[in-house]
Design a protein around this motif. Structure first.
Motif, PDB file in Angstrom:
ATOM      1  N   LEU A   1      -8.831  -1.281  -1.296  1.00  0.00           N
ATOM      2  CA  LEU A   1      -7.497  -1.512  -1.853  1.00  0.00           C
ATOM      3  C   LEU A   1      -6.676  -2.393  -0.928  1.00  0.00           C
ATOM      4  N   PHE A   2      -6.743  -2.128   0.374  1.00  0.00           N
ATOM      5  CA  PHE A   2      -5.954  -2.918   1.317  1.00  0.00           C
ATOM      6  C   PHE A   2      -6.410  -4.369   1.335  1.00  0.00           C
ATOM      7  N   ILE A   3      -7.709  -4.600   1.320  1.00  0.00           N
ATOM      8  CA  ILE A   3      -8.227  -5.974   1.314  1.00  0.00           C
ATOM      9  C   ILE A   3      -7.749  -6.712   0.071  1.00  0.00           C
TER      10      ILE A   3
ATOM     11  N   HIS B   1     -13.680   3.981   2.325  1.00  0.00           N
ATOM     12  CA  HIS B   1     -14.059   2.767   1.601  1.00  0.00           C
ATOM     13  C   HIS B   1     -13.018   2.415   0.557  1.00  0.00           C
ATOM     14  N   GLU B   2     -12.486   3.434  -0.139  1.00  0.00           N
ATOM     15  CA  GLU B   2     -11.524   3.189  -1.209  1.00  0.00           C
ATOM     16  C   GLU B   2     -10.242   2.558  -0.667  1.00  0.00           C
TER      17      GLU B   2
ATOM     18  N   PHE C   1       0.839  -1.197   0.000  1.00  0.00           N
ATOM     19  CA  PHE C   1       0.000   0.000   0.000  1.00  0.00           C
ATOM     20  C   PHE C   1       0.878   1.252   0.000  1.00  0.00           C
ATOM     21  N   GLN C   2       1.921   1.255   0.810  1.00  0.00           N
ATOM     22  CA  GLN C   2       2.840   2.393   0.842  1.00  0.00           C
ATOM     23  C   GLN C   2       3.492   2.604  -0.512  1.00  0.00           C
ATOM     24  N   ASN C   3       3.859   1.502  -1.161  1.00  0.00           N
ATOM     25  CA  ASN C   3       4.510   1.587  -2.468  1.00  0.00           C
ATOM     26  C   ASN C   3       3.557   2.118  -3.535  1.00  0.00           C
ATOM     27  N   VAL C   4       2.300   1.685  -3.486  1.00  0.00           N
ATOM     28  CA  VAL C   4       1.316   2.053  -4.509  1.00  0.00           C
ATOM     29  C   VAL C   4       0.820   3.486  -4.327  1.00  0.00           C
ATOM     30  N   THR C   5       0.575   3.888  -3.085  1.00  0.00           N
ATOM     31  CA  THR C   5      -0.068   5.182  -2.830  1.00  0.00           C
ATOM     32  C   THR C   5       0.890   6.284  -2.397  1.00  0.00           C
ATOM     33  N   GLY C   6       2.079   5.901  -1.896  1.00  0.00           N
ATOM     34  CA  GLY C   6       2.991   6.900  -1.370  1.00  0.00           C
ATOM     35  C   GLY C   6       2.601   7.391   0.012  1.00  0.00           C
ATOM     36  N   ARG C   7       1.636   6.733   0.654  1.00  0.00           N
ATOM     37  CA  ARG C   7       1.189   7.090   2.001  1.00  0.00           C
ATOM     38  C   ARG C   7       1.543   5.981   2.984  1.00  0.00           C
TER      39      ARG C   7
END
Length: 388
Positions: A297-299, A292-293, A279-285
């Motif tokens: 994504l995490f699931i 919900h979004e 998730f960190q790699n994909v979103t930069g967060r």
């Protein structure tokens, strides 16, 4: 912010300071032999691991990156154990939120640099340890910066900076630990590159063969001695490690997925931790928001990671995913105490070259009171035969 040095056996120790990261206080090279006062002070632990191990501890120069609750526990345990020098690096300021989880800062420190604020309280635990605070961003440090340390420990960072620090440590051939806590959950990762250690055991009737025990561990040497009328065997073993970026994408060992029963025993925390890093790699967060979004994504990422590990779908329950997401970024004292104690003990063992070190991912689920260790490495061919 310097203090007067003190003397051990007539030898002055270097001053503690808050500096610019270009110099670090080192244990005095003239006082490598442990004093009678230190033997009395560290009597209980010397009985556990011996004078030679304590001497190695007192000359160790350790870098601790980050100074949140988990790092507080690590610093406490290492300083009380009697390491030679500790550098605490953190470029963040103390906030009111820190007051609820950290025991080295108070309301008076709000707005101060975390590392600098903690130094005075850390010093009270053991004034024999040389302390140093560094307020610079760790990512601005060149690889050569790490060469002055015997051990590097990075805490509560995203995967990207952990990978950068790990790579720099490998460049200068220095052992590296990473650790993080997320409420009821946490992890410890070790990359000791290549580490030799000694196992002490009562000698058996069977001779010890110099050979590979696992894909990462090899028996290198064996010797015997008589102790209290018994034959004691000293077995030297060598562990080979992988960096965190490779470990994060490596499969479980074949024996851990050889049966459905064993697959069911693997913590879903592993899949969720890998999903968080993806998730960190994909979103930069650093963490998903309460939306919900982000939850969707995490699931999706957690399910993908679970399948990559060849684990049964039913072990990745929606209740666990929700619990993990609710805990991401939070700090719970008993969890950080456990993780900090485990990591510090492993560091002490590694410095003393005794006991089996963590190889290489320890995961902790406090809700189920489980803390298994998973050896996560790229697939290697089996090693057979004697050590050459």
């Amino acid at each position: 912010m310097a203090e007067n040095g003190y003397h051990i056996n007539g030898t002055p120790r270097l001053n503690s300071a808050v500096a610019d990261g270009t110099s670090v206080p080192q244990p005095s090279p003239q006082a490598q032999t442990i004093s009678a006062d230190e033997i009395a002070l560290y009597d209980r632990q010397i009985r556990l691991w011996g004078v030679k191990a304590q001497e190695k501890l007192r000359s160790a120069n350790i870098l601790l990156v980050g100074m949140k609750a988990l790092a507080n526990e690590i610093a406490k345990n290492l300083v009380l154990a009697g390491i030679g020098s500790l550098t605490i690096l953190d470029d963040h300021l103390v906030t009111e939120e820190d007051l609820g989880s950290q025991f080295f800062v108070s309301e008076l420190h709000v707005g101060m640099n975390r590392a600098a604020a903690a130094i005075s309280q850390v010093r009270t635990l053991n004034p024999r340890v040389a302390l140093h605070a560094d307020a610079e961003n760790i990512l601005l440090k060149p690889p050569e910066f790490y060469a002055m340390f015997d051990m590097i420990i990075a805490t509560d960072l995203d995967l990207a900076p952990l990978s950068i620090i790990n790579a720099a440590c490998r460049f200068v051939n220095k052992p590296f630990y990473a650790a993080g806590s997320h409420g009821f959950y946490g992890f410890i990762f070790a990359d000791l590159i290549c580490h030799d250690y000694v196992i002490k055991r009562e000698k058996s009737n069977l001779s010890t063969q110099l050979k590979a025990e696992t894909v990462t561990r090899t028996i290198m040497a064996s010797s015997t001695k008589t102790e209290n009328g018994k034959q004691i065997e000293m077995v030297t073993k060598r562990e080979i490690y992988s960096p965190i970026n490779l470990a994060n994408t490596s499969p479980l060992q074949p024996e851990q997925i050889s049966s459905r029963r064993r697959k069911l025993q693997v913590l879903p925390l592993l899949s969720c931790l890998r999903a968080l890093w993806e998730f960190q790699n994909v979103t930069g967060r650093s963490a998903p928001a309460d939306s919900h979004e982000d939850s969707k994504l995490f699931i999706t990422l957690a399910t993908e990671k679970h399948q990559e590990l060849q684990l049964p779908n039913e072990t990745l329950r929606s209740e666990f995913i929700r619990s993990f997401l609710d805990n991401v970024g939070s700090e719970i004292a008993p969890v950080t105490a456990f993780l900090g104690g485990q990591l510090a003990q492993d560091v002490i063992n590694v410095l003393g070259q005794r006991e089996q070190p963590i190889q290489n991912f320890l995961l902790f689920d406090s809700e189920d009171s489980k803390g298994p260790v998973y050896a996560l490495h790229p697939i290697f061919p089996p090693l057979d035969g004697p050590v050459l």
